[in-house]
Design a protein around this motif. Structure first.
Motif, PDB file in Angstrom:
ATOM      1  N   GLN A 124      69.756  71.858 -68.565  1.00  0.00           N
ATOM      2  CA  GLN A 124      69.901  72.203 -67.152  1.00  0.00           C
ATOM      3  C   GLN A 124      70.049  73.708 -66.927  1.00  0.00           C
ATOM      4  OE1 GLN A 124      68.881  69.533 -65.400  1.00  0.00           O
ATOM      5  NE2 GLN A 124      70.731  69.165 -64.209  1.00  0.00           N
ATOM      6  N   LYS A 125      70.638  74.415 -67.904  1.00  0.00           N
ATOM      7  CA  LYS A 125      70.908  75.843 -67.712  1.00  0.00           C
ATOM      8  C   LYS A 125      69.634  76.665 -67.534  1.00  0.00           C
ATOM      9  CE  LYS A 125      71.382  76.746 -72.647  1.00  0.00           C
ATOM     10  NZ  LYS A 125      72.287  77.120 -73.699  1.00  0.00           N
ATOM     11  N   LYS A 126      68.490  76.116 -67.924  1.00  0.00           N
ATOM     12  CA  LYS A 126      67.222  76.854 -67.809  1.00  0.00           C
ATOM     13  C   LYS A 126      66.472  76.560 -66.515  1.00  0.00           C
ATOM     14  CE  LYS A 126      66.647  76.941 -72.791  1.00  0.00           C
ATOM     15  NZ  LYS A 126      65.802  76.625 -73.928  1.00  0.00           N
ATOM     16  N   LEU A 127      67.068  75.727 -65.630  1.00  0.00           N
ATOM     17  CA  LEU A 127      66.362  75.259 -64.441  1.00  0.00           C
ATOM     18  C   LEU A 127      67.047  75.715 -63.154  1.00  0.00           C
ATOM     19  CD1 LEU A 127      65.877  71.576 -65.669  1.00  0.00           C
ATOM     20  CD2 LEU A 127      64.276  73.477 -65.927  1.00  0.00           C
ATOM     21  N   ASP A 128      66.255  75.814 -62.080  1.00  0.00           N
ATOM     22  CA  ASP A 128      66.849  76.109 -60.779  1.00  0.00           C
ATOM     23  C   ASP A 128      67.361  74.796 -60.169  1.00  0.00           C
ATOM     24  OD1 ASP A 128      64.727  74.762 -59.422  1.00  0.00           O
ATOM     25  OD2 ASP A 128      63.610  76.624 -59.125  1.00  0.00           O
ATOM     26  N   ASP A 129      67.965  74.875 -58.994  1.00  0.00           N
ATOM     27  CA  ASP A 129      68.604  73.711 -58.384  1.00  0.00           C
ATOM     28  C   ASP A 129      67.630  72.548 -58.185  1.00  0.00           C
ATOM     29  OD1 ASP A 129      70.673  72.206 -57.198  1.00  0.00           O
ATOM     30  OD2 ASP A 129      70.155  72.937 -55.208  1.00  0.00           O
ATOM     31  N   LYS A 130      66.451  72.821 -57.624  1.00  0.00           N
ATOM     32  CA  LYS A 130      65.459  71.771 -57.373  1.00  0.00           C
ATOM     33  C   LYS A 130      65.010  71.132 -58.693  1.00  0.00           C
ATOM     34  CE  LYS A 130      61.117  70.923 -54.953  1.00  0.00           C
ATOM     35  NZ  LYS A 130      59.914  70.869 -55.732  1.00  0.00           N
ATOM     36  N   GLU A 131      64.717  71.966 -59.687  1.00  0.00           N
ATOM     37  CA  GLU A 131      64.277  71.462 -60.990  1.00  0.00           C
ATOM     38  C   GLU A 131      65.381  70.642 -61.669  1.00  0.00           C
ATOM     39  OE1 GLU A 131      61.220  75.011 -62.377  1.00  0.00           O
ATOM     40  OE2 GLU A 131      63.390  75.335 -62.553  1.00  0.00           O
ATOM     41  N   ARG A 132      66.642  71.038 -61.465  1.00  0.00           N
ATOM     42  CA  ARG A 132      67.765  70.294 -62.044  1.00  0.00           C
ATOM     43  C   ARG A 132      67.810  68.875 -61.489  1.00  0.00           C
ATOM     44  NH1 ARG A 132      72.692  73.881 -63.661  1.00  0.00           N
ATOM     45  NH2 ARG A 132      71.630  75.809 -64.166  1.00  0.00           N
ATOM     46  N   GLY A 133      67.631  68.752 -60.179  1.00  0.00           N
ATOM     47  CA  GLY A 133      67.624  67.432 -59.547  1.00  0.00           C
ATOM     48  C   GLY A 133      66.495  66.569 -60.069  1.00  0.00           C
ATOM     49  N   GLU A 134      65.298  67.144 -60.165  1.00  0.00           N
ATOM     50  CA  GLU A 134      64.128  66.413 -60.674  1.00  0.00           C
ATOM     51  C   GLU A 134      64.325  66.026 -62.135  1.00  0.00           C
ATOM     52  OE1 GLU A 134      60.991  69.194 -59.865  1.00  0.00           O
ATOM     53  OE2 GLU A 134      61.008  68.758 -57.714  1.00  0.00           O
ATOM     54  N   ASN A 135      64.894  66.936 -62.914  1.00  0.00           N
ATOM     55  CA  ASN A 135      65.132  66.715 -64.333  1.00  0.00           C
ATOM     56  C   ASN A 135      66.059  65.519 -64.569  1.00  0.00           C
ATOM     57  OD1 ASN A 135      64.974  67.497 -67.147  1.00  0.00           O
ATOM     58  ND2 ASN A 135      66.963  68.461 -66.934  1.00  0.00           N
ATOM     59  N   MET A 136      67.030  65.322 -63.677  1.00  0.00           N
ATOM     60  CA  MET A 136      68.017  64.265 -63.860  1.00  0.00           C
ATOM     61  C   MET A 136      67.574  62.908 -63.316  1.00  0.00           C
ATOM     62  SD  MET A 136      70.211  65.741 -65.654  1.00  0.00           S
ATOM     63  CE  MET A 136      71.266  64.322 -65.813  1.00  0.00           C
ATOM     64  N   GLN A 137      66.467  62.853 -62.581  1.00  0.00           N
ATOM     65  CA  GLN A 137      65.972  61.580 -62.041  1.00  0.00           C
ATOM     66  C   GLN A 137      65.800  60.564 -63.173  1.00  0.00           C
ATOM     67  OE1 GLN A 137      65.130  60.608 -58.832  1.00  0.00           O
ATOM     68  NE2 GLN A 137      65.954  62.518 -58.039  1.00  0.00           N
ATOM     69  N   GLY A 138      66.440  59.425 -63.056  1.00  0.00           N
ATOM     70  CA  GLY A 138      66.308  58.357 -64.052  1.00  0.00           C
ATOM     71  C   GLY A 138      66.925  58.664 -65.397  1.00  0.00           C
ATOM     72  N   ALA A 139      67.874  59.609 -65.442  1.00  0.00           N
ATOM     73  CA  ALA A 139      68.441  60.042 -66.724  1.00  0.00           C
ATOM     74  C   ALA A 139      69.465  59.078 -67.308  1.00  0.00           C
ATOM     75  CB  ALA A 139      69.071  61.430 -66.571  1.00  0.00           C
ATOM     76  N   PHE A 140      70.134  58.289 -66.456  1.00  0.00           N
ATOM     77  CA  PHE A 140      71.239  57.450 -66.924  1.00  0.00           C
ATOM     78  C   PHE A 140      70.990  55.964 -66.698  1.00  0.00           C
ATOM     79  CE2 PHE A 140      73.301  61.502 -65.703  1.00  0.00           C
ATOM     80  CZ  PHE A 140      73.811  61.851 -66.936  1.00  0.00           C
ATOM     81  N   GLY A 141      71.664  55.173 -67.499  1.00  0.00           N
ATOM     82  CA  GLY A 141      71.681  53.732 -67.339  1.00  0.00           C
ATOM     83  C   GLY A 141      73.108  53.243 -67.486  1.00  0.00           C
ATOM     84  N   VAL A 142      73.368  52.032 -67.014  1.00  0.00           N
ATOM     85  CA  VAL A 142      74.683  51.413 -67.128  1.00  0.00           C
ATOM     86  C   VAL A 142      74.522  50.137 -67.958  1.00  0.00           C
ATOM     87  CG1 VAL A 142      76.573  50.325 -65.845  1.00  0.00           C
ATOM     88  CG2 VAL A 142      75.466  52.360 -64.924  1.00  0.00           C
ATOM     89  N   ALA A 143      75.409  49.961 -68.919  1.00  0.00           N
ATOM     90  CA  ALA A 143      75.358  48.776 -69.787  1.00  0.00           C
ATOM     91  C   ALA A 143      75.538  47.499 -68.965  1.00  0.00           C
ATOM     92  CB  ALA A 143      76.438  48.875 -70.857  1.00  0.00           C
ATOM     93  N   LYS A 144      74.687  46.527 -69.222  1.00  0.00           N
ATOM     94  CA  LYS A 144      74.746  45.256 -68.487  1.00  0.00           C
ATOM     95  C   LYS A 144      76.068  44.533 -68.702  1.00  0.00           C
ATOM     96  CE  LYS A 144      69.892  44.289 -68.021  1.00  0.00           C
ATOM     97  NZ  LYS A 144      68.797  44.579 -68.863  1.00  0.00           N
ATOM     98  N   ALA A 145      76.649  44.665 -69.885  1.00  0.00           N
ATOM     99  CA  ALA A 145      77.891  43.963 -70.203  1.00  0.00           C
ATOM    100  C   ALA A 145      79.128  44.610 -69.571  1.00  0.00           C
ATOM    101  CB  ALA A 145      78.074  43.902 -71.723  1.00  0.00           C
TER     102      ALA A 145
END
Length: 191
Positions: A124-145
């Motif tokens: 993230q440190k290499k990106l601007d605000d807009k790029e940071r948001g785009e970069n994080m799209q779909g980055a996380f998941g939550v365990a089903k259990a």
């Protein structure tokens, strides 16, 4: 106050970033502004294997924000996860070490399995605000259990624009969490 960044004027309720974006987390706090000597200490912690810093930082977090954490009625501490490939390369996740130490200080359970990194993101440190948001799209998941809690605390090392915390909070809320709070070691002053 939402993220805890300095706002400049006393009568200003939100920082520029919080005014600009609708953020999924409820509130957060950071120990220090991200500048020397704090930035150097975090760099040593993350990239030079100074794992002992986790205990020092967690003790400071507990001392300064322990009462606040109890007021938030936190049921579980969730460290921001690294992508498995990044964690393998680094050898550890600094947020996990920090979270585990904070759990010892506060007696609050730490869960490192509930939230996981799905996507290998660019630093993230290499990106601007807009790029940071785009970069994080779909980055996380939550365990089903995992059984969602009402109030959880995300832990990370640095809060800059809030994109990482926001994205994690969004998916946690989608899973059923009511309130997502965060603590970090340092906070940026905006991009």
């Amino acid at each position: 106050m939402k993220c805890g960044k300095p706002v400049g004027k006393e009568e200003t309720e939100f920082c520029r970033d919080c005014r600009k974006h609708s953020l999924a987390y409820t509130q957060g706090k950071s120990l220090w502004l991200h500048r020397e000597p704090v930035s150097h200490a975090i760099y040593q912690f993350k990239y030079h294997n100074k794992r002992v810093y986790a205990k020092v930082f967690a003790e400071e977090l507990a001392k300064r924000y322990g009462r606040q954490v109890y007021k938030w009625k936190i049921e579980e501490i969730l460290p921001i996860p690294l992508h498995p490939s990044k964690q393998k390369k680094r050898g550890f996740n600094q947020a996990e070490l920090l979270g585990r130490e904070l759990g010892k200080q506060t007696g609050i359970p730490v869960n490192t399995e509930a939230l996981f990194r799905v996507k290998r993101t660019k630093p993230q440190k290499k990106l601007d605000d807009k790029e940071r948001g785009e970069n994080m799209q779909g980055a996380f998941g939550v365990a089903k259990a995992w059984k969602p809690k009402n109030n959880v605390l995300l832990i990370d090392d640095i809060y800059t624009t809030g994109n990482t915390i926001h994205t994690a909070a969004k998916i946690l809320k989608k899973a059923g969490v009511q309130n997502v709070y965060f603590l970090t070691i340092s906070i940026g002053q905006g991009l």
